[in-house]
Design a protein around this motif. Structure first.
Motif, PDB file in Angstrom:
ATOM      1  N   PHE A  88       0.850  -1.189   0.000  1.00  0.00           N
ATOM      2  CA  PHE A  88       0.000   0.000   0.000  1.00  0.00           C
ATOM      3  C   PHE A  88       0.886   1.240   0.000  1.00  0.00           C
ATOM      4  N   ARG A  89       1.862   1.236  -0.894  1.00  0.00           N
ATOM      5  CA  ARG A  89       2.936   2.229  -0.907  1.00  0.00           C
ATOM      6  C   ARG A  89       2.438   3.672  -0.845  1.00  0.00           C
ATOM      7  N   LYS A  90       1.334   3.957  -1.558  1.00  0.00           N
ATOM      8  CA  LYS A  90       0.871   5.343  -1.648  1.00  0.00           C
ATOM      9  C   LYS A  90       0.526   5.932  -0.288  1.00  0.00           C
ATOM     10  N   GLU A  91      -0.076   5.123   0.564  1.00  0.00           N
ATOM     11  CA  GLU A  91      -0.459   5.609   1.894  1.00  0.00           C
ATOM     12  C   GLU A  91       0.044   4.640   2.955  1.00  0.00           C
ATOM     13  N   TRP A  92       1.325   4.281   2.856  1.00  0.00           N
ATOM     14  CA  TRP A  92       1.834   3.201   3.711  1.00  0.00           C
ATOM     15  C   TRP A  92       1.820   3.533   5.192  1.00  0.00           C
ATOM     16  N   LYS A  93       2.011   4.807   5.548  1.00  0.00           N
ATOM     17  CA  LYS A  93       2.015   5.146   6.980  1.00  0.00           C
ATOM     18  C   LYS A  93       0.630   4.951   7.590  1.00  0.00           C
ATOM     19  N   LYS A  94      -0.379   5.456   6.867  1.00  0.00           N
ATOM     20  CA  LYS A  94      -1.754   5.321   7.338  1.00  0.00           C
ATOM     21  C   LYS A  94      -2.157   3.837   7.353  1.00  0.00           C
ATOM     22  N   ALA A  95      -1.810   3.127   6.276  1.00  0.00           N
ATOM     23  CA  ALA A  95      -2.156   1.705   6.181  1.00  0.00           C
ATOM     24  C   ALA A  95      -1.491   0.916   7.309  1.00  0.00           C
ATOM     25  N   GLY A  96      -0.222   1.203   7.571  1.00  0.00           N
ATOM     26  CA  GLY A  96       0.514   0.520   8.633  1.00  0.00           C
ATOM     27  C   GLY A  96      -0.109   0.793   9.988  1.00  0.00           C
ATOM     28  N   LEU A  97      -0.488   2.049  10.199  1.00  0.00           N
ATOM     29  CA  LEU A  97      -1.084   2.431  11.480  1.00  0.00           C
ATOM     30  C   LEU A  97      -2.416   1.704  11.693  1.00  0.00           C
TER      31      LEU A  97
END
Ligand SMILES: [Zn+2]
Length: 108
Positions: free
Chosen positions: A31-40
């Motif tokens: 989910f590279r485009k929104e990886w921080k949000k996805a990871g969280l």
């Protein structure tokens, strides 16, 4: 492994890395485009461990969570699996499945 009297429990280190760090790696890969949000979002699925509060004792390092706690049983895992197929629930579902896989490692 013991260094200068400091005991490091590598299995526990791995467990917490898989719970807290690995979801960000998965997010970065898929989910590279929104990886921080996805990871969280995936890390926040840790709240599923609230079901431990129903157990006594609440924390037991030698206990296998899978099929012991209500949100860690096979029925629940089946629902998480189904959630992967819907875009709206996908991240939460993947987070929960990663969580269950990590907990399962402690059962081996
Ligand atoms: Zn758990």
């Amino acid at each position: 492994m013991e260094i200068y009297g400091l005991l490091i429990d590598w299995q526990m280190v791995l467990h917490y890395f898989l719970h807290l760090g690995f979801p960000f790696l998965v997010a970065w890969l898929f989910f590279r485009k929104e990886w921080k949000k996805a990871g969280l979002i995936m890390v926040l699925t840790l709240v599923v461990d609230m079901d431990h509060l129903l157990a006594s004792p609440v924390f037991d390092p030698d206990r296998c969570s899978i099929n012991f706690h209500p949100l860690h049983n096979y029925w629940a895992i089946g629902i998480y699996f189904a959630g992967v197929f819907y875009e709206k629930t996908r991240l939460v579902a993947i987070g929960l499945l990663l969580h269950m896989s990590t907990d399962l490692l402690d059962c081996l």
